[in-house]
Design a protein around this motif. Structure first.
Motif, PDB file in Angstrom:
ATOM      1  N   ARG A 110      10.922   6.258  -8.599  1.00 24.11           N
ATOM      2  CA  ARG A 110       9.860   5.870  -7.682  1.00 24.11           C
ATOM      3  C   ARG A 110       9.784   6.923  -6.576  1.00 24.11           C
ATOM      4  O   ARG A 110      10.785   7.269  -5.971  1.00 24.11           O
ATOM      5  N   ARG A 111       8.608   7.450  -6.319  1.00 25.67           N
ATOM      6  CA  ARG A 111       8.409   8.412  -5.239  1.00 25.67           C
ATOM      7  C   ARG A 111       7.547   7.753  -4.186  1.00 25.67           C
ATOM      8  O   ARG A 111       6.432   7.327  -4.449  1.00 25.67           O
ATOM      9  N   LYS A 112       8.076   7.681  -2.982  1.00 23.67           N
ATOM     10  CA  LYS A 112       7.324   7.086  -1.888  1.00 23.67           C
ATOM     11  C   LYS A 112       6.609   8.185  -1.128  1.00 23.67           C
ATOM     12  O   LYS A 112       7.112   9.287  -0.991  1.00 23.67           O
ATOM     13  N   SER A 113       5.447   7.844  -0.649  1.00 24.77           N
ATOM     14  CA  SER A 113       4.696   8.802   0.147  1.00 24.77           C
ATOM     15  C   SER A 113       4.112   8.072   1.346  1.00 24.77           C
ATOM     16  O   SER A 113       3.849   6.873   1.299  1.00 24.77           O
ATOM     17  N   ASP A 114       3.934   8.795   2.399  1.00 26.35           N
ATOM     18  CA  ASP A 114       3.387   8.235   3.626  1.00 26.35           C
ATOM     19  C   ASP A 114       2.111   9.005   3.926  1.00 26.35           C
ATOM     20  O   ASP A 114       2.148  10.075   4.514  1.00 26.35           O
ATOM     21  N   GLY A 115       1.000   8.500   3.453  1.00 29.59           N
ATOM     22  CA  GLY A 115      -0.270   9.202   3.604  1.00 29.59           C
ATOM     23  C   GLY A 115      -1.002   8.775   4.862  1.00 29.59           C
ATOM     24  O   GLY A 115      -1.098   7.594   5.163  1.00 29.59           O
ATOM     25  N   PHE A 116      -1.506   9.731   5.571  1.00 24.34           N
ATOM     26  CA  PHE A 116      -2.297   9.466   6.769  1.00 24.34           C
ATOM     27  C   PHE A 116      -3.695   9.066   6.346  1.00 24.34           C
ATOM     28  O   PHE A 116      -4.221   9.548   5.349  1.00 24.34           O
TER      29      PHE A 116
END
Length: 168
Positions: A150-156
């Protein structure tokens, strides 16, 4: 059209961020209006073209049908030793073709079972692909067992409210 690289716009505090959001909402409204106007213009042109071409399309179909009926009625005379007839303004004829179709009252499932039974695997299409949506609720450990993680990302993100009036 040449690409223009804009000068960077710096937001230093919440007041400037609020101003930038207001301007961004205004720009988005203008862009939406341009798209809407363009779409309306294209729709109007399509409607006009359909109206102008309607009678021509009807006449085209009538002529094609008339030539097809003539060809079928005179097939024995027109197509002796040939598949087509060439005239000054075009060609008409019959094109022989064949395709594989299901026998009447024989379900596709029966055909698939028989293909597998006789080992005719080249006649069966199988499309395999990973269904990541089905694995969204899997644990990280379970994902690792099949070579995934699982790859988490924090997108603006920015969401403007174009329907709100501008306040000064």
């Amino acid at each position: 059209m040449a690409r223009v690289k804009p000068d960077p716009y710096i937001v230093a505090d919440m007041k400037e961020a609020e101003g930038a959001m207001a301007e961004l909402a205004q720009v988005n409204r203008k862009l939406a209006r341009i798209v809407l106007d363009t779409t309306e213009g294209i729709d109007a042109l399509k409607k006009k073209a359909a109206q102008e071409s309607e009678s021509l399309n009807i006449r085209k179909k009538e002529l094609e049908n008339a030539i097809a009926v003539y060809a079928r009625m005179n097939r024995g005379e027109l197509f002796v030793g040939r598949e087509s007839v060439e005239l000054a303004f075009g060609v008409f004829g019959f094109r022989a073709s064949s395709r594989i179709v299901q026998c009447d009252k024989v379900p596709t499932a029966f055909t698939l079972d028989k293909l597998e039974e006789f080992g005719f695997m080249d006649a069966i299409r199988i499309s395999k692909e990973v269904n990541r949506d089905a694995m969204q609720n899997w644990t990280d450990e379970k994902l690792l067992t099949v070579g995934l993680r699982r790859r988490k990302s924090d997108g603006f993100y920015i969401k403007t409210f174009e329907d709100r009036p501008l306040e000064k």
